[in-house]
Design an enzyme around this catalytic site. Structure first.
Site, PDB file in Angstrom:
ATOM      1  N   ARG A 158     -82.381  -7.181 100.725  1.00 28.36           N
ATOM      2  CA  ARG A 158     -81.602  -7.164  99.491  1.00 28.36           C
ATOM      3  C   ARG A 158     -81.359  -5.719  99.063  1.00 28.36           C
ATOM      4  O   ARG A 158     -82.264  -5.039  98.585  1.00 28.36           O
ATOM      5  CB  ARG A 158     -82.315  -7.932  98.379  1.00 28.36           C
ATOM      6  CG  ARG A 158     -81.553  -7.858  97.051  1.00 28.36           C
ATOM      7  CD  ARG A 158     -81.923  -8.947  96.052  1.00 28.36           C
ATOM      8  NE  ARG A 158     -83.255  -8.829  95.503  1.00 28.36           N
ATOM      9  CZ  ARG A 158     -83.688  -9.520  94.444  1.00 28.36           C
ATOM     10  NH1 ARG A 158     -82.875 -10.381  93.832  1.00 28.36           N
ATOM     11  NH2 ARG A 158     -84.918  -9.369  94.012  1.00 28.36           N
ATOM     12  N   ASP A 441     -91.090  -8.698  87.932  1.00 30.75           N
ATOM     13  CA  ASP A 441     -90.233  -7.692  88.549  1.00 30.75           C
ATOM     14  C   ASP A 441     -89.211  -7.230  87.527  1.00 30.75           C
ATOM     15  O   ASP A 441     -89.318  -7.551  86.338  1.00 30.75           O
ATOM     16  CB  ASP A 441     -89.583  -8.224  89.833  1.00 30.75           C
ATOM     17  CG  ASP A 441     -88.628  -9.392  89.581  1.00 30.75           C
ATOM     18  OD1 ASP A 441     -88.322  -9.709  88.406  1.00 30.75           O
ATOM     19  OD2 ASP A 441     -88.165  -9.989  90.574  1.00 30.75           O
TER      20      ASP A 441
END
Length: 522
Positions: A158, A441
């Protein structure tokens, strides 16, 4: 052609990743695609101004022919047919080895939300993936050796979203797109090697707001494949639907990437953040405590079911959300409460038609695998389940009513505590942080700070009858700072306090916390 210029370190293995040929390739990407990226970011800003004035997203009239057309995405390659459990995490060396060995079908190596973008982290991550692709990766720690097993997960990467610059890589005096740096370096060094080994360069694409941003990625892939001499369609990409505007263009996004598409993913945390952000000026979109915004509430359920229908109608994978629980290896009582919730969440996703889901911790892999095994049987996925019973309207996607939910004093405290502790770790170089048995996160930190901003903006009342104000949040923030100091917290507490205050207490709403955070990372 002049190569990209690097202001960060190029010592040791970094020189291998930042070779002259690689930097020339990055410069080509920048010069070819940067004008379009800038134009799309300008369109984002204009769209936000329209939302601030009261406009609402809807299904596009100019793309109706795509939605009604007869087309499918490309068949998945062999190592992406079965994705029932995917583990995610940052690209540090030990994590890469353990995730590839975890027993999950796939590992998403994350340069985005689970990653603190220090220069060392970014380029070491590329080194680690370079070695992992060639199966030469190893790690020594505390007299223990780590190396790859014979059978490993399929690797996906990603890169950062289109909105983020990489200020340490410059072309013609301009900072490069973080997206193009991350994807460009990975493709340049690994695409041909992956194909030779029977796999391919596979990506997750983050923060897309619509099909034109997907078209840009597709153009990048087409150019890169031609430039690197690999077959058209070698690159595959799964798009995270984590912005509400993208939920209105899911089929169009699949269409733009159709030769390179591997489906869509329900990026639930960023999706919640996007609803707060996009409609921040309107009190009817005020959301309650984060813990109340589950996948069972109307707008989240509608989004998930629409995603499955869009994907399966076009022959693509529909990937479910993240289970962020970190099971306790010391306190079984925590697991006795939490693991049934994980199981129920994945059973719901299976019943909706999802083909797999994410976990943040390897101890969840057996639980989630068991659930999807029961649903899939001998089949690698349930793409053939078309969900023609689903008919989601624009009103359904915008229905944020959550009966019985409220803003609480505990919710205010939790957002301040989680946001501060996460940013203290992020500024110290850690992007995936265990807090209160959950893996936090950047996406969850974005929810924490944006909810605080939204509650202040609209004078939200907590269940005790008091109003959420800047003064109240500032006091809570200072209390939390003192608690962390007293506990000997090793992170950058004062800097984290300043950053948190910047992104949640100022009058103007920063679109993302990462750009001001990057200025503090150095």
């Amino acid at each position: 052609m002049t190569a990209a210029q690097v202001t960060g370190s190029t010592d040791g293995r970094f020189k291998e990743i930042l070779s002259g040929e690689a930097l020339t390739f990055l410069a080509e990407l920048h010069r070819r695609f940067e004008p379009t990226r800038r134009s799309l970011l300008t369109e984002r800003a204009a769209r936000q101004e329209a939302f601030d004035r009261g406009e609402r997203p809807d299904f596009r009239a100019d793309t109706a022919a795509i939605r009604s057309g007869d087309w499918s995405v490309a068949e998945p390659p062999a190592d992406l047919r079965d994705r029932r459990v995917e583990i995610t995490g940052p690209t540090d060396r030990k994590m890469v080895i353990n995730a590839l060995n975890s027993g999950a079908r796939c590992f998403m190596a994350d340069f985005e939300d689970a990653h603190s973008p220090t220069w060392t982290n970014m380029i070491e991550g590329q080194v680690n993936l370079f070695d992992a692709v060639r199966r030469t990766i190893s790690h020594e720690e505390n007299d223990k050796s780590y190396e790859l097993s014979d059978r490993t997960a399929t690797l996906l990467v990603r890169p950062r979203g289109w909105h983020l610059d990489e200020p340490r890589v410059v072309v013609d005096g301009e900072p490069m797109s973080g997206s193009l740096v991350d994807a460009g370096l990975y493709l340049f060094h690994n695409a041909a090697e992956l194909l030779d080994r029977g796999s391919g360069p596979y990506f997750y694409l983050a923060k897309l707001e619509g099909h034109l941003e997907a078209r840009l990625w597709n153009d990048v892939f087409v150019f890169a494949q031609e430039r690197l001499g690999i077959p058209h369609g070698s690159v595959r990409a799964t798009v995270l639907i984590e912005v509400i505007t993208a939920a209105f263009e899911m089929e169009e996004i699949l269409y733009e990437l159709r030769d390179h598409s591997s489906g869509l993913n329900a990026g639930r945390w960023d999706y919640i953040f996007s609803v707060i952000k996009k409609f921040r000026e309107h009190p009817e979109f005020l959301l309650p405590d984060r813990s109340s915004v589950t996948m069972a509430v109307p707008f989240m359920r509608a989004y998930a079911e629409a995603l499955v229908r869009a994907c399966h109608r076009r022959g693509a994978h529909a990937m479910g959300g993240m289970s962020a629980l970190i099971p306790s290896r010391k306190d079984p009582a925590i697991n006795e409460v939490a693991l049934p919730r994980v199981r129920a969440d994945k059973e719901r996703e299976c019943s909706q038609g999802f083909d797999g889901a994410w976990v943040a911790h390897p101890d969840l892999i057996p639980v989630v695998t068991e659930v999807f095994d029961a649903a899939l049987g001998d089949q690698p996925n349930q793409i053939d389940r078309l969900r023609e019973d689903v008919d989601v309207s624009a009103a359904d996607l915008l229905d944020v009513t959550i009966p019985g939910a409220a803003v609480t004093d505990g919710g205010v405290h939790d957002n301040v505590s989680v946001g501060l502790r996460y940013l203290a770790a992020w500024l110290g170089g850690s992007g995936a942080v265990a807090i209160d048995n959950l893996m936090e996160d950047t996406a969850t930190a974005e929810i924490s700070r944006s909810q605080i901003w939204q509650w202040i903006r609209h004078g939200a009342e907590t269940t005790d009858g008091s109003v959420v104000t800047r003064e109240r949040v500032s006091a809570a923030l200072e209390d939390e700072v003192q608690m962390l100091r007293d506990a000997g917290h090793p992170g950058r507490i004062d800097d984290a306090r300043d950053l948190f205050a910047t992104v949640c207490l100022e009058e103007a709403f920063p679109e993302f916390l990462t750009p001001p955070g990057m200025a503090m990372l150095g």
